[in-house]
Design an enzyme around this catalytic site. Structure first.
Site, PDB file in Angstrom:
ATOM      1  N   ARG A  98      22.677 -29.257  74.613  1.00  0.00           N
ATOM      2  CA  ARG A  98      23.945 -29.893  74.916  1.00  0.00           C
ATOM      3  C   ARG A  98      24.373 -29.468  76.317  1.00  0.00           C
ATOM      4  O   ARG A  98      23.988 -28.399  76.807  1.00  0.00           O
ATOM      5  CB  ARG A  98      25.030 -29.501  73.898  1.00  0.00           C
ATOM      6  CG  ARG A  98      24.863 -30.137  72.527  1.00  0.00           C
ATOM      7  CD  ARG A  98      25.185 -31.617  72.566  1.00  0.00           C
ATOM      8  NE  ARG A  98      25.159 -32.221  71.238  1.00  0.00           N
ATOM      9  CZ  ARG A  98      24.143 -32.924  70.759  1.00  0.00           C
ATOM     10  NH1 ARG A  98      23.053 -33.072  71.485  1.00  0.00           N
ATOM     11  NH2 ARG A  98      24.212 -33.468  69.552  1.00  0.00           N
ATOM     12  N   HIS A 135      20.855 -38.550  78.399  1.00  0.00           N
ATOM     13  CA  HIS A 135      20.882 -38.182  76.981  1.00  0.00           C
ATOM     14  C   HIS A 135      19.989 -39.108  76.158  1.00  0.00           C
ATOM     15  O   HIS A 135      20.432 -39.740  75.183  1.00  0.00           O
ATOM     16  CB  HIS A 135      22.317 -38.228  76.445  1.00  0.00           C
ATOM     17  CG  HIS A 135      22.531 -37.307  75.272  1.00  0.00           C
ATOM     18  ND1 HIS A 135      23.644 -36.519  75.134  1.00  0.00           N
ATOM     19  CD2 HIS A 135      21.780 -37.056  74.173  1.00  0.00           C
ATOM     20  CE1 HIS A 135      23.574 -35.833  74.013  1.00  0.00           C
ATOM     21  NE2 HIS A 135      22.440 -36.137  73.418  1.00  0.00           N
TER      22      HIS A 135
END
Length: 331
Positions: free
Chosen positions: A223, A271
């Site tokens: 993350r 992502h």
């Protein structure tokens, strides 16, 4: 019973067709405005609504549409509401592909050759044989193990670190704070696949970079909150690190003029390391709904007490989280 998929409409239409084929007994909707919210027992989201209790008073299970659940603020969720993260093979297989791509790109100096190409240079760079390169993976979960398995045929020296002792064939495993420094010293390319918790936020920082071999590189597929961006820029500009592949950032997307977007030693992707595949994700969700109806354990249930997959309380974050000095792909 109603399952509401409250995310991307195009994907929602795919899910609707699959639900109709495989579980016609489950009422499926992907338009929140077109369903009686009181009928919703199962909700699939990336970001749940802030007024979830009032909006869905009969909700029984909350499904994360991604592999993690750290985007959820448990303080804003009903205390007894089960939260289930996505467990499906497409996620781990895609992550293994991306990690392999990133490691090979760094191993074979593709970032340096990109700079050469832009500058009109033509200079072969000598590279080490794979057996001389040490790959360190932070984390030993399903994504990490699948990625390590994908890297094994190349002949790299593989290391992995986790909080508790693990045993993985062909991988030297390190555990706990006492073995972290040794693990880092043997990681020429460091791959972060940790869950984001109050204890792992900001873990990719200047102090950690200083313990890596000079000229090491990093890959962050965890993350954005794992990385202290300012520290990475310092480490790259000083030569402490030779490169970075980042699939996650904080925020997402980064501003157009952000230094990481412009840095010649950084490869950014939006992502996309892994994506939930509707065909297999639907099977997992249907199975969990049927399990719930039968009173059986749910697969992928988030343990709130460990902090894995979800945000811990704000008070706890203030006490323990590493300060960050500086969203996610929908399935």
């Amino acid at each position: 019973m109603t399952f509401l998929y409250d995310a991307d409409a195009e994907r929602g239409a795919e899910w609707a067709a699959l639900f109709a084929e495989r579980a016609p007994e489950i009422a499926f909707h992907y338009c929140a405005d077109a369903v009686d919210s009181r009928s919703v027992k199962y909700l699939g989201v990336w970001h749940p609504p802030t007024d979830i209790s009032a909006k869905y008073p009969n909700l029984e299970v909350l499904f994360s549409l991604g592999a993690g659940g750290d985007q959820f603020d448990f303080d804003a969720l009903p205390a007894g509401l089960p939260v289930v993260r996505m467990i499906e093979p497409g996620i781990s297989d895609a992550m293994a592909e991306y990690v392999t791509l990133a490691v090979l790109a760094l191993h074979r100096d593709l970032l340096a050759y990109r700079v050469q190409q832009a500058g009109g240079d033509w200079q072969p760079l000598r590279f080490r044989p794979p057996g001389a390169l040490r790959i360190g993976v932070l984390g030993t979960g399903v994504l990490a193990k699948t990625s390590l398995s994908a890297l094994q045929p190349f002949g790299f020296q593989l290391n992995a670190w986790s909080r508790s002792r693990q045993s993985i064939g062909g991988v030297e495993c390190f555990a706990g704070k006492a073995e972290m420094d040794k693990f880092l010293s043997q990681s020429d390319i460091l791959v972060c696949l940790l869950p984001l918790t109050s204890k792992t936020a900001g873990i990719l920082n200047g102090a950690l970079f200083a313990k890596l071999p000079p000229g090491a590189a990093i890959v962050n597929c965890g993350r954005g909150g794992h990385l202290v961006q300012a520290d990475l820029l310092v480490a790259l500009d000083s030569g402490r690190l030779s490169g970075a592949v980042l699939d996650v950032t904080d925020p997402e997307p980064l501003p157009a003029d952000h230094p990481l977007r412009l840095h010649e030693r950084v490869l950014l992707t939006p992502h996309v390391a892994s994506m939930t595949q509707p065909e297999t994700a639907v099977e997992v969700v249907i199975d969990n709904i049927r399990r719930h109806q039968a009173g059986q354990p749910l697969i992928g249930l988030v343990d709130r007490h460990r902090g894995y997959g979800g945000k811990t309380s704000r008070k706890k974050r203030r006490r323990t989280a590493v300060p960050l000095r500086t969203g996610p792909r929908l399935p």
